[in-house]
Design an enzyme around this catalytic site. Structure first.
Site, PDB file in Angstrom:
ATOM      1  CB  CYS A   1      -0.822   0.080   1.117  1.00  0.00           C
ATOM      2  SG  CYS A   1      -0.009   0.242   2.803  1.00  0.00           S
TER       3      CYS A   1
ATOM      4  CD  GLU B   1      -5.929  -4.404   4.213  1.00  0.00           C
ATOM      5  OE1 GLU B   1      -5.948  -3.607   4.787  1.00  0.00           O
ATOM      6  OE2 GLU B   1      -5.051  -5.359   3.687  1.00  0.00           O
TER       7      GLU B   1
ATOM      8  NE  ARG C   1      -5.198  -1.007   9.824  1.00  0.00           N
ATOM      9  CZ  ARG C   1      -3.931  -0.796   9.760  1.00  0.00           C
ATOM     10  NH1 ARG C   1      -3.536   0.163  10.710  1.00  0.00           N
ATOM     11  NH2 ARG C   1      -2.985  -1.404   9.044  1.00  0.00           N
TER      12      ARG C   1
ATOM     13  NE  ARG D   1      -5.413  -0.040   5.965  1.00  0.00           N
ATOM     14  CZ  ARG D   1      -4.996   0.731   6.563  1.00  0.00           C
ATOM     15  NH1 ARG D   1      -5.533   1.902   6.675  1.00  0.00           N
ATOM     16  NH2 ARG D   1      -3.752   0.972   7.278  1.00  0.00           N
TER      17      ARG D   1
END
Length: 213
Positions: free
Chosen positions: A80, A121, A165, A167
């Site tokens: 990422c 993800e 968080r 995602r």
């Protein structure tokens, strides 16, 4: 039911940990990890400690997929760093040489094995204005292989984890006539203090030099 799994960019095997929880909660469900792809030394050590005996096929760009057992679920939480707002946002265009461009190496696995299910993800920035065209291009490629795609940004705090968080998750199913629904959020019962250790070795603390820097 026993599902065969390949974890690309495996890290410490968070997907396997989730599958293990499913196995405990649903007696009729079972799984087998037929292989992983991971190159980071410390991640490999962590994976082996948690999931001993799983074959690591190494660098995803060098895998001969004909030598890998067939699998039903392909998880590919690709790097990422080049999408993240915390990084330089160099992107993940195919052939760019960035870490995030390794996403396109997953194409070979998908074409060779045609797994029933795919799970990606990544950071929420992947669906930002800057990178949404790339994300849409990837989805269009999966659709050309016969997959139906379902994408949504989820926040860990909405699913029992005391952390803000976000995602993006992309679930792809090899079926033109199928629907997938992401789980509904639920009330957070835990606080961060509930999961922090009381006594922590000083080696895990930042030094005064690093703090002042």
């Amino acid at each position: 039911m026993k599902i065969r799994v390949f974890e690309a960019f495996a890290g410490y095997g968070s997907q396997s940990l989730a599958l293990e929880r499913l196995k405990r909660n649903f007696p009729n469900f079972d799984y087998e990890v037929v292989g992983i792809s991971e190159i980071d030394k410390y991640a490999i050590d962590a994976y082996n400690a948690l999931h001993p005996g799983v074959t690591n096929y190494g660098d995803i760009s060098k895998i001969n997929w004909d030598e890998v057992p067939d699998f039903d679920l392909f998880t590919y939480s690709s790097p990422c760093q080049d999408f993240s707002s915390a990084g330089l946002q160099r992107g993940g265009q195919e052939g760019s040489g960035t870490r995030s461009s390794l996403l396109w190496e997953c194409r070979r696995a998908i074409i060779a094995k045609k797994p029933k299910y795919l799970l990606l993800e990544n950071v929420a920035a992947l669906v930002s204005e800057k990178f949404l065209p790339l994300f849409n291009k990837w989805q269009a490629e999966l659709e050309s292989y016969g997959y139906s795609n379902f994408a949504q940004v989820l926040n860990a705090k909405d699913y029992g984890v005391p952390q803000n968080r976000e995602r993006v998750f992309l679930v792809s199913i090899l079926d033109d006539d199928v629907r997938y629904h992401f789980p509904e959020p639920f009330k957070l019962e835990k606080r961060l203090k509930d999961v922090l250790e009381v006594n922590v070795d000083e080696k895990y603390y930042l030094s005064e030099k690093m703090i002042s820097g």
